[in-house]
Design an enzyme around this catalytic site. Structure first.
Site, PDB file in Angstrom:
ATOM      1  N   ASP A 283       0.807  -1.225   0.000  1.00 45.62           N
ATOM      2  CA  ASP A 283       0.000   0.000   0.000  1.00 45.62           C
ATOM      3  C   ASP A 283       0.840   1.276   0.000  1.00 45.62           C
ATOM      4  O   ASP A 283       0.419   2.307   0.534  1.00 45.62           O
ATOM      5  CB  ASP A 283      -0.964   0.027   1.206  1.00 45.62           C
ATOM      6  CG  ASP A 283      -1.876  -1.180   1.215  1.00 45.62           C
ATOM      7  OD1 ASP A 283      -2.177  -1.698   0.128  1.00 45.62           O
ATOM      8  OD2 ASP A 283      -2.289  -1.610   2.320  1.00 45.62           O
TER       9      ASP A 283
ATOM     10  N   GLN B 219       1.993  -6.007  -3.297  1.00 44.85           N
ATOM     11  CA  GLN B 219       2.407  -6.132  -1.900  1.00 44.85           C
ATOM     12  C   GLN B 219       3.688  -5.309  -1.662  1.00 44.85           C
ATOM     13  O   GLN B 219       3.906  -4.342  -2.374  1.00 44.85           O
ATOM     14  CB  GLN B 219       2.616  -7.604  -1.492  1.00 44.85           C
ATOM     15  CG  GLN B 219       1.317  -8.397  -1.370  1.00 44.85           C
ATOM     16  CD  GLN B 219       0.725  -8.831  -2.705  1.00 44.85           C
ATOM     17  OE1 GLN B 219       1.404  -9.455  -3.505  1.00 44.85           O
ATOM     18  NE2 GLN B 219      -0.522  -8.505  -2.941  1.00 44.85           N
TER      19      GLN B 219
ATOM     20  N   GLY C  55      -0.168  13.921  -2.769  1.00 48.16           N
ATOM     21  CA  GLY C  55      -1.619  13.734  -2.774  1.00 48.16           C
ATOM     22  C   GLY C  55      -1.950  12.548  -3.657  1.00 48.16           C
ATOM     23  O   GLY C  55      -1.099  12.088  -4.429  1.00 48.16           O
TER      24      GLY C  55
ATOM     25  N   LYS D 139       1.839   2.210  -5.126  1.00 50.75           N
ATOM     26  CA  LYS D 139       2.363   1.666  -6.389  1.00 50.75           C
ATOM     27  C   LYS D 139       1.439   1.980  -7.567  1.00 50.75           C
ATOM     28  O   LYS D 139       1.883   2.385  -8.635  1.00 50.75           O
ATOM     29  CB  LYS D 139       2.545   0.128  -6.263  1.00 50.75           C
ATOM     30  CG  LYS D 139       3.531  -0.266  -5.176  1.00 50.75           C
ATOM     31  CD  LYS D 139       3.593  -1.763  -4.983  1.00 50.75           C
ATOM     32  CE  LYS D 139       2.363  -2.378  -4.361  1.00 50.75           C
ATOM     33  NZ  LYS D 139       2.100  -2.009  -2.974  1.00 50.75           N
TER      34      LYS D 139
ATOM     35  N   ALA E  28      -3.971  -7.706  -3.776  1.00 46.55           N
ATOM     36  CA  ALA E  28      -3.520  -6.346  -4.050  1.00 46.55           C
ATOM     37  C   ALA E  28      -4.716  -5.420  -4.251  1.00 46.55           C
ATOM     38  O   ALA E  28      -5.751  -5.822  -4.778  1.00 46.55           O
ATOM     39  CB  ALA E  28      -2.666  -6.339  -5.318  1.00 46.55           C
ATOM     40  N   GLY E  29      -4.535  -4.181  -3.845  1.00 46.86           N
ATOM     41  CA  GLY E  29      -5.519  -3.139  -4.139  1.00 46.86           C
ATOM     42  C   GLY E  29      -4.717  -1.911  -4.527  1.00 46.86           C
ATOM     43  O   GLY E  29      -4.090  -1.301  -3.670  1.00 46.86           O
ATOM     44  N   HIS E  30      -4.679  -1.607  -5.807  1.00 45.55           N
ATOM     45  CA  HIS E  30      -3.855  -0.495  -6.292  1.00 45.55           C
ATOM     46  C   HIS E  30      -4.761   0.659  -6.703  1.00 45.55           C
ATOM     47  O   HIS E  30      -5.605   0.514  -7.591  1.00 45.55           O
ATOM     48  CB  HIS E  30      -2.983  -0.963  -7.470  1.00 45.55           C
ATOM     49  CG  HIS E  30      -1.943  -1.963  -7.051  1.00 45.55           C
ATOM     50  ND1 HIS E  30      -1.027  -2.505  -7.912  1.00 45.55           N
ATOM     51  CD2 HIS E  30      -1.674  -2.508  -5.840  1.00 45.55           C
ATOM     52  CE1 HIS E  30      -0.239  -3.335  -7.240  1.00 45.55           C
ATOM     53  NE2 HIS E  30      -0.619  -3.369  -5.988  1.00 45.55           N
TER      54      HIS E  30
ATOM     55  N   ARG F 262      -5.530   0.354   8.496  1.00 47.99           N
ATOM     56  CA  ARG F 262      -4.100   0.045   8.468  1.00 47.99           C
ATOM     57  C   ARG F 262      -3.461   0.583   9.741  1.00 47.99           C
ATOM     58  O   ARG F 262      -3.760   1.709  10.156  1.00 47.99           O
ATOM     59  CB  ARG F 262      -3.437   0.706   7.260  1.00 47.99           C
ATOM     60  CG  ARG F 262      -3.946   0.189   5.924  1.00 47.99           C
ATOM     61  CD  ARG F 262      -3.323   0.984   4.779  1.00 47.99           C
ATOM     62  NE  ARG F 262      -3.846   0.572   3.492  1.00 47.99           N
ATOM     63  CZ  ARG F 262      -4.037   1.401   2.460  1.00 47.99           C
ATOM     64  NH1 ARG F 262      -3.766   2.678   2.575  1.00 47.99           N
ATOM     65  NH2 ARG F 262      -4.501   0.943   1.321  1.00 47.99           N
TER      66      ARG F 262
END
Ligand code: GDP
Ligand code: IMO
Ligand code: MG
Length: 423
Positions: free
Chosen positions: A13, A224, A414, A16, A39-41, A305
């Site tokens: 996180d 990751q 940002g 990327k 993954a969460g991009h 997180r």
């Protein structure tokens, strides 16, 4: 032509997705090499936020080809939803997206096994995203997995049934309460598989080799982060793939001597999701403030997180393992308004101060030694050139460059594409 590589240096996180999107205009091919829908991009532009799980983060650019490499594991159900989410944007997915025949499939029973394995571990659970990642990679290395190329043949259903039956026995072994309707999951799975089969399914390593010979520019997109690597991460609280640079070689078929730039991404502080040791974690109002300002909630699971100060011991370790040639520092804007910023330079242990990342980083074995750095008050989010950045922020960047002996080429201020300052 050589291949550049972009990967996260912390526990994932790092940002990327945003940076791959920013860099895509300079590349012909964006290729994911490992991980899967854990993954969460996130990408943001024109006021819209997009989250990608399996599809590479170059998909919004009209020219680049996006390739899902052999090292990736794909859940057709999540993949189909991702494609549906992209439908308002008129992207010619079936032209621009390629999938490796050698990528492994996440079956419904892999997801169930993930859930059962976590439930049976109780307090020792990994904190998995429960997307079936661990069980799928287990079947891959155990030589039982089903690959995308297999589903193009008629005979694969027998293998599906055999593997699923084995999984059901393994579920019994876990002996935990799990509510599921396999029939329903399978209907959804087989339906989604039809969407996947409409995509271009290719011998991806050969595609990449030809592209290299033709002088195409390739960017490999990691998922990751290095501290979640199955070998070098905080085992067993890791994911099941090689998230470090070597993963790009095995996950795409790129030779090590063809990798040129290694872009290492890190946040100006540290976050982690799931259970596990985290030496610089903050449990006070400072941690809560970072979490709130940084909107630190998982892009895949929505979980909060955990937040803490930047850990240079861990960062130096990740830079070494990956051979990072350029750094990118994300979320500096989140640290605006702190009187003092802390950075961990060493770990205090029973045997004295150490500056290497040890075998075990349990918090009862390690106390971080911090250096205080003066903070800055100014809002960074509207700044677009380096010269307008506040002096204390630039001093922070200079200090990190000296400590890490690697140039910081991008600072991100940002979530939007435009909030990116090149140095
Ligand atoms: P990835 O998995 O590495 O692609 O990162 P994620 O998308 O999971 O998490 C990064 C989060 O931070 C996303 O919500 C991004 O929109 C956001 N983000 C990225 N860069 C910046 C930045 O410089 N500042 C702020 N405030 N947010 C950022
Ligand atoms: P991106 O690509 C942050 C973490 C999970 C868990 C551990 C194992 O968005 O940076 P898994 O589902 O792989 O079995 O989970 O790894 N994890 C991530 N944390 N970002 C990610 O991906 C992650 N992918 C897995 O929280 O602790
Ligand atoms: Mg993420």
């Amino acid at each position: 032509m050589s291949v550049d590589l972009l990967l996260g240096l912390q526990w994932g996180d790092e940002g990327k997705g945003k940076i791959v999107d920013v860099l895509t205009e300079s590349y012909d091919i964006i290729a994911r090499f490992q991980g899967g829908p854990n993954a969460g991009h996130t990408l943001e532009f024109d006021g819209i936020k997009h989250v990608l799980h399996t599809i590479p983060s170059g998909i919004f650019h009209s020219s680049a080809i996006n390739l899902i490499g052999n090292g990736v594991v794909i859940d057709p159900v999540i993949f189909k939803k991702e494609i549906e989410n992209l439908s308002p944007y008129h992207i010619d997915i079936f032209k621009k997206l390629l999938i490796s025949k050698k990528a492994h499939l996440i079956l419904p029973t892999h997801r169930l096994l993930d859930a059962a394995s976590e439930a049976s571990k109780g307090k020792a659970k990994i904190g998995s995203t429960l997307k079936g990642i661990g069980p799928t990679y287990m079947d891959k290395s155990g030589r039982n997995g089903i690959r995308v190329g297999d589903v193009l043949s008629k005979k694969w259903k027998e293998r599906y049934i055999t593997l699923t039956q084995k999984h059901l026995k393994m579920l019994d072994f876990h002996n935990v309460e799990l509510e599921y309707n396999l029939r329903e999951l399978e209907v959804e799975f087989f339906d989604a598989l039809e969407t996947l089969k409409k995509c271009q399914i290719v011998d991806s390593e050969s595609y990449i080799h030809k592209a290299q010979d033709a002088g195409k520019k390739i960017l490999a997109e990691g998922a990751q982060g290095s501290l979640l690597d199955v070998d070098f991460g905080t085992y067993p609280f890791v994911t099941s793939s090689t998230t470090t640079a070597a993963g790009a070689c095995t996950g795409l078929g790129v030779a090590p001597n063809k990798i040129k730039e290694v872009f290492g991404i890190f946040k100006a502080y540290t976050t982690r999701v799931g259970s596990s040791p985290f030496p610089t974690e903050l449990f006070d109002e400072v941690g809560a403030k970072i979490s709130k300002k940084g909107h630190e909630f998982g892009a895949t699971t929505g979980r909060a997180r955990r937040c803490g100060w930047l850990d240079l011991v861990a960062l130096k370790y990740a830079i070494q393992i990956n051979g990072v040639s350029q750094l990118m520092m994300m979320k500096g804007d989140v640290l605006s308004g702190f009187e003092t910023i802390k950075v961990c330079k060493q770990y205090r242990t029973d045997s004295g101060l150490i500056d290497h990342f040890p075998y075990d980083i349990q918090s009862d074995l390690i106390t971080p030694e911090y250096k205080d750095i003066p903070g800055w008050k100014e809002d960074l989010t509207q700044i677009s050139t380096e010269k307008d950045l506040p002096k204390n922020f630039l001093d922070y960047v200079d200090f990190l460059e000296q400590e890490l002996k690697t140039p910081i080429k991008i600072v991100s201020v940002g979530p939007d594409r435009k909030q990116t300052i090149l140095r």
